[in-house]
Motif scaffolding. Structure first.
Motif, PDB file in Angstrom:
ATOM      1  N   TRP A 194      49.709  37.646  47.026  1.00  0.00           N
ATOM      2  CA  TRP A 194      49.582  36.652  48.096  1.00  0.00           C
ATOM      3  C   TRP A 194      48.244  36.664  48.812  1.00  0.00           C
ATOM      4  N   PHE A 195      47.421  37.689  48.618  1.00  0.00           N
ATOM      5  CA  PHE A 195      46.096  37.727  49.247  1.00  0.00           C
ATOM      6  C   PHE A 195      44.997  37.490  48.208  1.00  0.00           C
ATOM      7  N   TRP A 196      43.813  37.063  48.694  1.00  0.00           N
ATOM      8  CA  TRP A 196      42.731  36.772  47.746  1.00  0.00           C
ATOM      9  C   TRP A 196      42.212  38.019  47.040  1.00  0.00           C
ATOM     10  N   TRP A 197      42.508  39.208  47.570  1.00  0.00           N
ATOM     11  CA  TRP A 197      42.130  40.463  46.905  1.00  0.00           C
ATOM     12  C   TRP A 197      43.285  41.043  46.084  1.00  0.00           C
ATOM     13  N   GLY A 198      44.384  40.308  45.962  1.00  0.00           N
ATOM     14  CA  GLY A 198      45.587  40.817  45.313  1.00  0.00           C
ATOM     15  C   GLY A 198      45.553  40.771  43.799  1.00  0.00           C
ATOM     16  N   ALA A 199      46.670  41.189  43.202  1.00  0.00           N
ATOM     17  CA  ALA A 199      46.745  41.376  41.752  1.00  0.00           C
ATOM     18  C   ALA A 199      46.586  40.084  40.962  1.00  0.00           C
ATOM     19  N   SER A 203      41.278  41.814  39.137  1.00  0.00           N
ATOM     20  CA  SER A 203      41.726  42.869  38.229  1.00  0.00           C
ATOM     21  C   SER A 203      41.700  44.200  38.966  1.00  0.00           C
ATOM     22  N   ASP A 204      42.301  45.213  38.369  1.00  0.00           N
ATOM     23  CA  ASP A 204      42.300  46.538  38.982  1.00  0.00           C
ATOM     24  C   ASP A 204      40.872  47.030  39.210  1.00  0.00           C
ATOM     25  N   GLU A 205      40.013  46.836  38.223  1.00  0.00           N
ATOM     26  CA  GLU A 205      38.633  47.315  38.331  1.00  0.00           C
ATOM     27  C   GLU A 205      37.854  46.548  39.394  1.00  0.00           C
ATOM     28  N   GLU A 206      38.111  45.243  39.476  1.00  0.00           N
ATOM     29  CA  GLU A 206      37.436  44.448  40.503  1.00  0.00           C
ATOM     30  C   GLU A 206      37.860  44.889  41.896  1.00  0.00           C
ATOM     31  N   TYR A 207      39.157  45.172  42.054  1.00  0.00           N
ATOM     32  CA  TYR A 207      39.632  45.642  43.354  1.00  0.00           C
ATOM     33  C   TYR A 207      38.981  46.973  43.726  1.00  0.00           C
ATOM     34  N   LYS A 208      38.915  47.871  42.770  1.00  0.00           N
ATOM     35  CA  LYS A 208      38.282  49.169  43.036  1.00  0.00           C
ATOM     36  C   LYS A 208      36.833  48.980  43.483  1.00  0.00           C
ATOM     37  N   GLU A 209      36.138  48.057  42.808  1.00  0.00           N
ATOM     38  CA  GLU A 209      34.731  47.821  43.145  1.00  0.00           C
ATOM     39  C   GLU A 209      34.606  47.249  44.559  1.00  0.00           C
TER      40      GLU A 209
END
Length: 378
Positions: A194-199, A203-209
């Motif tokens: 539901w958020f723009w940083w969500g799954a 991607s997992d790697e993009e979130y980590k970055e």
């Protein structure tokens, strides 16, 4: 037999084991302020005693009141404040005078100082507006986090957001001019969509970055060393591996947490309790693996239809586990914009008031009086 020798040896071993137990919890920021280090160490130690109870926006308003000095829905019932104060910075990045829930930022700073000076714990979340579309945090359409990271088309917009966040956080000072330690909980519930940083958007790697860049920017570029970084998921996991799928690394996270809410009718309580048990078990295993402090970032049951929810649903599960704190969401009351009532802790006269008093009296639930006695910053 030389009893004196063995007594000395046992003392040395005991002290060594005690030091090792404390040393396993080390802040990811090696330049953290002394008070921030002490808070982190004391949060770890306090888990042996119980878990701190928190409430979002507790000092700003309650179900039937707003901005009354010294008031709190929690205090109205148990004659004590919560130990943890949750606050929200969404819309600060747009230069607005109040956050997305209408709390003025100048008042928020005042409340943060008050809670800290009484010995309470401060945690802050950030529902950041979408820096690509200009819409709110719940706009997950056509978003690529790569566009706001270094080299991205909207990187400067995102950096501008972080500059405003840093200015607010750096202005949080105690009575002696010291920086107030903050449990910083950005980009939370990232395992949901539901958020723009969500799954669904990253991607997992993009979130980590995203997490790493933001942490580095606040610490290195803006010189903030009063932050305890919290990695905070939603409920989309049942194993440590699933919980850690987007984990940015030990050098970027200090606390592990998740958000969980009961929905639906009161007869869903046992189902929620079983889910909460699974979530705490998996998160605590992950916390043990990485020597991080676990917590429940948000929890609640809107309007509390089950008047024994705290003592019969929550306590049996919470008391089974070791973690540092649990934060109940806000008592917004009637919300004219969407014609609904929202609150997650009882207020004076609510049918679950007596049950919450039982919750308060439980030996493992720690409110502000307990937090103050523990001198968490020393």
């Amino acid at each position: 037999m030389n009893f004196s020798f063995y007594k000395t040896l046992l003392t040395v071993v005991s002290l060594s084991l005690s030091w090792m137990a404390q040393a396993q919890y080390k802040l990811s920021d090696d330049k953290a302020t002394a008070a921030t280090v002490k808070l982190y160490e004391n949060l770890a130690k306090a888990q042996k005693k119980g878990y701190f109870i928190g409430h979002q926006d507790d000092l700003a308003y309650g179900v039937y009141w707003k901005y009354q000095e010294g008031r709190s829905d929690v205090k109205d019932i148990v004659k004590d404040y919560p130990a943890v104060y949750g606050w929200e910075l969404g819309d600060l990045e747009l230069g607005k005078p109040a956050n997305l829930d209408g709390v003025p930022f100048d008042k928020m700073k005042q409340y943060i100082r008050e809670g800290y000076e009484r010995g309470g714990i401060i945690t802050i979340s950030w529902h950041a507006n979408n820096p690509i579309t200009g819409k709110n945090a719940w706009d997950a359409s056509n978003t690529s986090i790569k566009n706001i990271l270094p080299g991205g088309e909207h990187h400067s917009v995102f950096v501008g957001y972080l500059d405003k966040i840093a200015a607010f956080l750096s202005d949080l000072k105690g009575n002696n001019g010291e920086e107030i330690p903050v449990i910083w909980r950005p980009f939370h519930e990232h395992t949901g969509g539901w958020f723009w940083w969500g799954a669904k958007s990253a991607s997992d790697e993009e979130y980590k970055e995203l997490f790493r860049f933001s942490a580095d920017y606040l610490r290195i570029q803006k010189g903030l060393h009063n932050l305890i970084m919290s990695y905070n998921t939603s409920t989309e996991f049942s194993t440590p591996e699933e919980f850690l799928a987007r984990y940015p690394g030990d050098q970027y996270a200090d606390m592990l947490s998740f958000d969980a809410y009961q929905r639906g009718n009161a007869d869903q309580g046992e189902k929620f309790a079983r889910q909460l048990d699974v979530l705490l078990t998996a998160m605590n295993k992950a916390a043990d693996q990485h020597s991080k402090i676990p917590a429940i970032g948000e929890i609640g049951y809107n309007q509390i239809p089950d008047h024994r929810w705290f003592s019969h649903i929550l306590l049996p599960i919470l008391d089974k586990h070791t973690f540092s704190y649990v934060l109940f969401w806000r008592n917004a009351g009637f919300k004219p914009g969407n014609n609904e009532v929202e609150y997650y802790l009882p207020f004076k006269g609510h049918p679950s008031e007596k049950d919450f008093i039982k919750f308060y009296q439980n030996k493992k639930t720690l409110f502000e009086k307990e937090a103050s006695k523990l001198k968490l910053y020393k």
